[in-house]
Scaffold this active site. Structure first.
Site, short mmCIF file in Angstrom:
data_model
loop_
_atom_site.label_atom_id
_atom_site.label_comp_id
_atom_site.label_asym_id
_atom_site.label_seq_id
_atom_site.Cartn_x
_atom_site.Cartn_y
_atom_site.Cartn_z
N GLU A 27 -1.30 -2.08 6.03
CA GLU A 27 -0.99 -1.61 4.67
C GLU A 27 -0.83 -0.10 4.67
O GLU A 27 -1.79 0.62 4.96
CB GLU A 27 -2.12 -1.99 3.72
CG GLU A 27 -2.36 -3.47 3.63
CD GLU A 27 -3.81 -3.77 3.25
OE1 GLU A 27 -4.20 -3.48 2.11
OE2 GLU A 27 -4.56 -4.27 4.10
N HIS B 228 0.68 -6.06 0.55
CA HIS B 228 -0.41 -6.71 1.28
C HIS B 228 0.09 -7.93 2.08
O HIS B 228 -0.56 -8.98 2.05
CB HIS B 228 -1.50 -7.11 0.29
CG HIS B 228 -2.87 -7.15 0.86
ND1 HIS B 228 -3.24 -8.03 1.85
CD2 HIS B 228 -3.97 -6.40 0.58
CE1 HIS B 228 -4.52 -7.83 2.13
NE2 HIS B 228 -4.99 -6.84 1.39
N SER B 229 1.19 -7.77 2.79
CA SER B 229 1.67 -8.89 3.61
C SER B 229 0.76 -9.11 4.81
O SER B 229 0.29 -8.15 5.42
CB SER B 229 3.10 -8.61 4.09
OG SER B 229 3.98 -8.77 3.01
N TYR B 230 0.50 -10.37 5.11
CA TYR B 230 -0.26 -10.75 6.30
C TYR B 230 0.75 -11.23 7.34
O TYR B 230 1.55 -12.13 7.06
CB TYR B 230 -1.19 -11.93 6.00
CG TYR B 230 -2.41 -11.62 5.17
CD1 TYR B 230 -2.32 -11.38 3.80
CD2 TYR B 230 -3.68 -11.62 5.74
CE1 TYR B 230 -3.45 -11.13 3.04
CE2 TYR B 230 -4.82 -11.39 4.98
CZ TYR B 230 -4.70 -11.15 3.63
OH TYR B 230 -5.82 -10.91 2.88
N GLN C 60 -3.95 0.99 6.56
CA GLN C 60 -5.13 0.12 6.64
C GLN C 60 -4.81 -1.02 7.59
O GLN C 60 -3.91 -1.82 7.35
CB GLN C 60 -5.44 -0.45 5.23
CG GLN C 60 -6.72 -1.27 5.16
CD GLN C 60 -7.98 -0.42 5.05
OE1 GLN C 60 -7.91 0.79 4.79
NE2 GLN C 60 -9.14 -1.02 5.24
N HIS D 26 -8.25 -3.05 -4.90
CA HIS D 26 -6.85 -3.47 -5.13
C HIS D 26 -6.48 -3.60 -6.60
O HIS D 26 -5.83 -4.57 -7.01
CB HIS D 26 -6.57 -4.78 -4.40
CG HIS D 26 -6.62 -4.69 -2.91
ND1 HIS D 26 -6.34 -3.54 -2.21
CD2 HIS D 26 -6.93 -5.64 -1.96
CE1 HIS D 26 -6.46 -3.78 -0.90
NE2 HIS D 26 -6.83 -5.03 -0.72
N ASP E 252 -11.11 -3.24 9.70
CA ASP E 252 -10.78 -3.15 8.28
C ASP E 252 -10.90 -1.68 7.92
O ASP E 252 -11.76 -1.29 7.14
CB ASP E 252 -11.74 -4.04 7.47
CG ASP E 252 -11.27 -4.25 6.04
OD1 ASP E 252 -10.21 -3.68 5.67
OD2 ASP E 252 -11.94 -4.98 5.29
N ASN F 299 -6.69 -0.70 -2.06
CA ASN F 299 -8.02 -0.60 -1.45
C ASN F 299 -9.09 -0.13 -2.44
O ASN F 299 -8.91 -0.24 -3.65
CB ASN F 299 -8.01 0.21 -0.15
CG ASN F 299 -8.99 -0.42 0.84
OD1 ASN F 299 -10.19 -0.27 0.69
ND2 ASN F 299 -8.48 -1.17 1.80
N ARG F 300 -10.21 0.38 -1.92
CA ARG F 300 -11.42 0.51 -2.74
C ARG F 300 -11.61 1.89 -3.38
O ARG F 300 -11.23 2.90 -2.80
CB ARG F 300 -12.66 0.19 -1.90
CG ARG F 300 -12.70 -1.26 -1.47
CD ARG F 300 -13.87 -1.57 -0.55
NE ARG F 300 -13.92 -3.00 -0.24
CZ ARG F 300 -13.13 -3.59 0.68
NH1 ARG F 300 -12.26 -2.89 1.37
NH2 ARG F 300 -13.21 -4.90 0.88
#
Ligand code: BGC
Length: 377
Positions: free
Chosen positions: A340, A209-211, A312, A137, A275, A111-112
């Site tokens: 996440e 980061h699996s969707y 997340q 990331h 998000d 993340n940021r």
């Protein structure tokens, strides 16, 4: 008394039988292999492979050492039809086209980090800014875009990935040695064990980061999935998705997932969609169940366990059909979601958040487990 002829024939038969048996055994071990590997191409002058982990139920997870990416997790639905609950491509070229981190390992910082700047003691570090003014990331070439060294286990459905992130890579201080072990258990759990060590103080926040789309088909939205998250607080964000530093109560807001809710139920009142980092109400640092996702149509359920303090929840807001699945289906907004496990975004600039600092001599170690099963009928 046995004749010489009888003895010779008996010895020959025994030898032939023994040879047949050992041949059969060899065949069995190859067929029963819990990790198999195929060559998948090349990038950065390095060989890329695709590994298939198979458990005792025949469930398979595929992982490539490009980005440490989980490319598929094929499980049966309630009717026994098999499909992947994870978004991914069936060739390396799909990943080289830079999709938004499908299935990848994320680092050095998940993340940021606001403005891509942080301080350790008196030193200021400037990171790559790859998301507007911010760092996301791990930067332009995060751990999702490098080729990891991979070692499959001999006797279990397990794959060890290692990577050395050099001092200064994407602006981060210190040589960071990372080891991530993926294990598929016979209970249909994907265990991810993250480890890292540094030779200079640095910040680390690793995740996957699996969707997910539990229907196994991106033609279906995830807005009908039910989600429960054990978090009584979340971290509100500014317009650049950087946490403001507050920890807000979820009570009375669309962020209250303490009881299961349909994702689509309140999403319209969340600017841009979900998000956000959820502050897990966990006690201590044991591996605990923190979230449950379910889909009544396929009858599948996903449980998330972690040792991390945050989660997340990203509802696939920026997916816009630009990327297509390997069989040509557009990956549209809200057709997949991420859960996440992590430390909170921008922690290096938020002294009130749990620390992401790693010093020489310390061991970074976190564990996350995703478990897929069928809902009770
Ligand atoms: C972030 C999103 C981002 C997505 C893909 C998520 O972890 O929170 O803002 O768009 O990853 O990059």
């Amino acid at each position: 008394m046995y004749s010489f002829k009888t003895i010779v024939i008996t010895v020959m038969m025994t030898t032939i039988l023994a040879a047949c048996e050992s041949g059969d055994q060899k065949k069995e071990t190859t067929a029963d292999k819990k990790v198999t590997k195929v060559a998948w191409g090349e990038t950065d002058g390095k060989q890329v492979d695709l590994f298939t982990l198979t458990n005792a139920n025949g469930v398979q997870v595929k992982i490539t050492n490009y980005g440490g990416t989980v490319t598929s997790w094929v499980t049966p639905d309630k009717n026994g039809n098999k499909s992947s609950v994870i978004l991914g491509f069936d060739s390396l070229s799909g990943y080289l086209a830079k999709p938004p981190y499908f299935g990848a390992l994320i680092g050095r910082y998940g993340n940021r980090i606001g403005k891509g700047v942080f301080k350790i003691d008196t030193a200021t570090y400037h990171l790559a800014t790859n998301n507007g003014a911010n760092h996301l990331h791990g930067g332009n070439k995060g751990f999702d875009k490098v080729v990891w060294d991979a070692t499959p286990a001999d006797n279990s459905a397990s794959l060890t990935l290692t990577y050395l992130s050099k001092d200064g890579e994407e602006g981060y201080p210190g040589n960071l040695k990372i080891t991530v072990v993926y294990t598929l258990t016979d209970d249909n759990e994907l265990l991810i064990d993250y480890n890292a060590e540094t030779d200079k103080p640095t910040v680390v926040n690793l995740t996957n980061h699996s969707y997910f789309n539990l229907t196994g088909d991106v033609s279906n939205t995830i807005l009908n999935h039910q989600l429960q998250i054990s978090a009584d607080k979340y971290t509100p964000v500014d317009t650049g998705l950087i946490p403001t530093g507050e920890l807000n109560e979820v009570k009375g807001t669309p962020f209250d997932f303490l009881q299961p809710h349909k994702i689509g139920e309140r999403i319209a009142s969340v600017d841009g969609g979900y998000d956000h980092n959820f502050v897990l109400s966990r006690k201590g640092t044991n591996l605990e169940l923190v979230a449950t996702l379910s889909d009544s149509v396929s009858g599948r359920k996903l449980e998330v366990f972690t040792t991390e303090p945050g989660l997340q929840f990203y509802s696939g807001n920026f997916l816009d059909g630009k990327f297509k699945t390997s069989d040509g289906k557009p990956i549209n907004q809200h057709t997949a979601l991420c859960l996440e496990t992590q430390h909170f975004p921008d922690s290096p600039n938020k002294p009130n958040f749990p620390s992401t600092l790693l010093k020489p001599g310390e061991k970074y170690h976190t564990v996350t487990k995703y478990k897929v099963s069928l809902l009770k009928q």
